[in-house]
Design a protein around this motif. Structure first.
Motif, PDB file in Angstrom:
ATOM      1  N   ALA A 232     -14.087  -7.654  -2.139  1.00  0.00           N
ATOM      2  CA  ALA A 232     -13.238  -7.560  -3.598  1.00  0.00           C
ATOM      3  C   ALA A 232     -14.148  -7.519  -4.619  1.00  0.00           C
ATOM      4  O   ALA A 232     -13.638  -7.035  -5.745  1.00  0.00           O
TER       5      ALA A 232
ATOM      6  N   TRP B 203      -3.463  -6.912  -2.365  1.00  0.00           N
ATOM      7  CA  TRP B 203      -3.925  -6.594  -1.107  1.00  0.00           C
ATOM      8  C   TRP B 203      -5.209  -6.711  -0.891  1.00  0.00           C
ATOM      9  O   TRP B 203      -6.068  -7.362  -0.466  1.00  0.00           O
ATOM     10  N   SER B 204      -5.909  -5.732  -1.912  1.00  0.00           N
ATOM     11  CA  SER B 204      -7.536  -5.535  -2.035  1.00  0.00           C
ATOM     12  C   SER B 204      -8.095  -6.799  -2.380  1.00  0.00           C
ATOM     13  O   SER B 204      -9.369  -6.885  -2.061  1.00  0.00           O
TER      14      SER B 204
ATOM     15  N   CYS C 168       0.700  -1.063   0.071  1.00  0.00           N
ATOM     16  CA  CYS C 168       0.034  -0.176  -0.020  1.00  0.00           C
ATOM     17  C   CYS C 168       0.853   1.371  -0.104  1.00  0.00           C
ATOM     18  O   CYS C 168       0.468   2.281  -0.124  1.00  0.00           O
TER      19      CYS C 168
ATOM     20  N   LEU D  12      -1.636   1.623  -8.205  1.00  0.00           N
ATOM     21  CA  LEU D  12      -2.870   1.292  -7.549  1.00  0.00           C
ATOM     22  C   LEU D  12      -3.373  -0.164  -8.160  1.00  0.00           C
ATOM     23  O   LEU D  12      -4.101  -0.961  -7.222  1.00  0.00           O
ATOM     24  N   LEU D  13      -2.768  -0.556  -9.380  1.00  0.00           N
ATOM     25  CA  LEU D  13      -3.004  -2.066  -9.703  1.00  0.00           C
ATOM     26  C   LEU D  13      -2.414  -3.090  -9.116  1.00  0.00           C
ATOM     27  O   LEU D  13      -2.866  -4.106  -8.492  1.00  0.00           O
TER      28      LEU D  13
ATOM     29  N   VAL E 221      -1.596  -2.761  -5.745  1.00  0.00           N
ATOM     30  CA  VAL E 221      -2.396  -2.738  -4.545  1.00  0.00           C
ATOM     31  C   VAL E 221      -3.471  -3.566  -4.635  1.00  0.00           C
ATOM     32  O   VAL E 221      -3.595  -4.531  -3.683  1.00  0.00           O
ATOM     33  N   GLU E 222      -4.087  -3.514  -5.745  1.00  0.00           N
ATOM     34  CA  GLU E 222      -5.424  -4.196  -5.953  1.00  0.00           C
ATOM     35  C   GLU E 222      -5.023  -5.489  -5.737  1.00  0.00           C
ATOM     36  O   GLU E 222      -5.964  -6.426  -5.385  1.00  0.00           O
TER      37      GLU E 222
ATOM     38  N   ARG F 228     -12.842   1.415  -6.548  1.00  0.00           N
ATOM     39  CA  ARG F 228     -11.467   1.203  -6.517  1.00  0.00           C
ATOM     40  C   ARG F 228     -10.923   1.281  -7.723  1.00  0.00           C
ATOM     41  O   ARG F 228      -9.882   1.678  -8.293  1.00  0.00           O
TER      42      ARG F 228
ATOM     43  N   TYR G  59      -8.867   6.024  -3.381  1.00  0.00           N
ATOM     44  CA  TYR G  59      -8.707   4.383  -3.681  1.00  0.00           C
ATOM     45  C   TYR G  59      -9.279   3.793  -2.248  1.00  0.00           C
ATOM     46  O   TYR G  59      -9.819   2.820  -2.155  1.00  0.00           O
TER      47      TYR G  59
ATOM     48  N   ARG H 222      -9.746  -8.741   0.445  1.00  0.00           N
ATOM     49  CA  ARG H 222     -10.628  -8.140   1.303  1.00  0.00           C
ATOM     50  C   ARG H 222     -11.988  -8.606   1.124  1.00  0.00           C
ATOM     51  O   ARG H 222     -12.227  -9.153  -0.052  1.00  0.00           O
TER      52      ARG H 222
END
Lengths: 91, 482
Positions: free
Chosen positions: A79, A72-73, A19, A65-66, A68-69, B267, B86, A76
């Motif tokens: 998701a 990590w994300s 992150c 950000l991709l 991170v996605e 996101r 985000y 979640r």
């Protein structure tokens, strides 16, 4: 095969650490006025260096950000939003 | 010819909002946030549509014309805010879904357990958004006036665009906004591509030749140099704009976020929307073309359209005018939705859905009518208030940040004190130009005062009550804040 709690925590920490990645373009963009090779009248590829610098780092934001996605994300609970339809109901 | 193309374009834009919507919304929630099920593409165009306004078209080119590379501050701030959004956006969406938020004021009212704070935030939002709405309508008139050379054409366009915008907003609410945003963004990209090819070639022999000329004659414009738009100005302007956007301090941005299907949709949008913002470099280049092609005395806001008018045939200038007009109409529609829901939902709540909708729709009419009247009769009446809009609304950021997590860090009174002091400092520094700010954006100075005062007030509350939780319980029990 079961994963030990220690290994799970370690994976979770590494996933969270990703992150921090989007901080890099943020710092690079905010430092622009004080970087002598960026804030210069020299042209890069025929346009001002500041244009290229800001554009490249802005284009790298989606990449971070991709990452991170993906790292990590996706683990979640939210998701997914429950439907693959991109358009939704806007009519 | 140009006026005809512009007027037809406006009708087409408004018509898009009516397509696929057979009857108007029956509830305020449906009108404001749909069924909270907008997918990725709709949300993309909704958010992109709200972030590209007449400012993107005209003011960025004007700033590049007058201050050169300083205009590049407009490129990174929204992408930087998307990094924060985000992570923050899904949290706000979840809270909105859980508690039924329709407005920004709902967040403050619910998180701080203080309807009074919610109402104050609603009043601040409506007051600060009105000049922004007027700016869109006045800007639209100026666009048409500039490309047709006729004041009457500008006035006619303002009236026609406002009537069309009110009609489609009342009929279809946020859904209409989303439908028109598709066309608006397509037109805007088309206009930018046409301009970036035609204008530098026509006036300077191409982009490369343009910057070689600027580099030879005015190299200082290629850098952030000493003066009113130096590096400090650039960074503080990027920071305050990022903070304001990241913490959703502009109330009209909330319906778009709350209408999304869910966290993943948001996101995904916040991940890819920065790609779109690179487009802002195009009006910056157009502004630089003005440096070599226009007189120094040219008004900055006129640069882009003056260059377009000189380089393109009339019909294509008309298309550019339609794209610019769309970049005023769609944000104006979003502003109307943001303002009317604050009034109908937070300031004048009623029991029946029908009355709520009537108040809401009446507010749209009053706000748009007021903005149009002021735009026609006293275009500069709200100019001073507009100076405060962005830096002033950014003062809501600390209170929002303090309440978005599981634990709330401020009570309502300290949060309110911080907002009041922050807005006060911004107002003082904006209008009393004798006070030196050393090119630091006044909004940043206001934020520092805001945070210091809120923290000090919170410390006093905790000292008197023992803990934040105790302080909250006591405040709620005594209904001081309700």
């Amino acid at each position: 095969m079961t994963v030990s709690p220690v290994a799970e925590r370690s994976t979770s920490s590494r996933s969270r650490a990703v992150c921090i990645l989007p901080v890099i373009p943020a710092v690079a963009l905010l430092l622009a006025p004080w970087l002598a090779f960026v804030n210069t009248a020299t042209l890069w590829l025929g346009v001002p260096a500041l244009f290229i610098w800001t554009s490249i780092w802005v284009l790298l934001i989606p990449v971070t950000l991709l990452t991170v996605e993906r790292r990590w994300s996706r683990f979640r609970p939210d998701a997914t939003d429950g439907s693959p339809d991109l358009l939704g109901d806007a009519s | 010819m140009i006026l005809a193309v512009a007027l037809i374009g406006m009708v087409v834009i408004a018509s898009c909002a009516f397509i696929g919507r057979r009857r108007p919304s029956a509830t305020l929630e449906d009108w404001t946030v749909g069924q909270r099920n907008f997918g990725g593409i709709v949300t993309w165009f909704l958010m992109a549509g709200e972030s590209f306004t007449t400012f993107t078209f005209l003011a960025v080119a004007g700033l590049a014309f007058t201050s050169g590379a300083a205009a590049t501050y407009a490129i990174p701030y929204i992408p930087l805010s998307f990094i924060g959004l985000y992570f923050l956006g899904p949290k706000l969406w979840r809270l909105g879904k859980q508690h039924g938020y329709l407005t920004q004021a709902d967040f403050f009212s619910e998180r701080y357990r203080s309807p009074l704070l919610g109402r104050i935030v609603a009043v601040v939002g409506v007051v600060f958004l009105l000049p922004y709405l007027q700016l869109q309508i006045t800007g639209l008139g100026l666009i048409v006036e500039l490309v047709t050379g006729s004041h009457q054409s500008g006035t006619l366009s303002m009236v026609v665009a406002t009537v069309l915008m009110v009609a489609f907003v009342l009929w279809s609410g946020i859904r209409g906004l989303a439908q028109t945003a598709y066309l608006k963004d397509a037109l805007m990209i088309l206009a930018m591509i046409v301009l970036i090819i035609a204008v530098p070639v026509h006036y300077a022999g191409g982009i490369g030749a343009l910057f070689r000329t600027v580099s030879a004659h005015e190299p200082q414009l290629l850098t952030l140099h000493s003066g009113p738009t130096d590096g400090i100005w650039w960074v503080s302007s990027v920071l305050i704009s990022t903070i304001g956007s990241l913490f959703m301090t502009l109330p009209h941005l909330w319906p778009g976020l709350l209408a999304a299907r869910g966290p993943r949709t948001l996101r995904r949008n916040f991940t890819f929307l920065p790609l779109y913002q690179v487009v802002i470099i195009l009006p910056v280049i157009i502004g630089f073309t003005g440096v070599v092609a226009l007189k120094k005395s040219t008004d900055g806001n006129d640069v882009l359209l003056t260059l377009a008018h000189g380089a393109l045939p009339d019909w294509l200038t008309g298309v550019i005018a339609v794209a610019a007009a769309a970049s005023a109409m769609i944000p104006a529609a979003a502003l109307c939705i943001g303002m009317s829901t604050l009034v109908a939902h937070n300031l004048l709540p009623t029991r029946t859905e029908r009355t709520r909708l009537a108040i809401n729709h009446g507010t749209v009419l009053v706000a748009a009518g007021l903005a149009l009247t002021l735009g026609l009769t006293r275009p500069n009446a709200l100019a001073n208030l507009l100076l405060l809009t962005f830096s002033g609304l950014a003062q809501l950021a600390p209170a929002l940040a303090a309440a978005v997590g599981r634990r709330r860090w401020l009570n309502a009174t300290p949060a309110l004190l911080g907002i009041v002091v922050g807005v006060g400092v911004v107002g003082l520094l904006t209008f009393d130009t004798a006070i030196p700010t050393h090119n630091v954006n006044v909004g940043i100075i206001g934020l520092v005062a805001n945070v210091v005062v809120a923290a000090a007030a919170q410390a006093v509350v905790i000292l008197r009550s023992g803990s934040v939780q105790d302080a909250t319980r006591k405040a709620e029990a005594s209904e001081v804040l309700a």
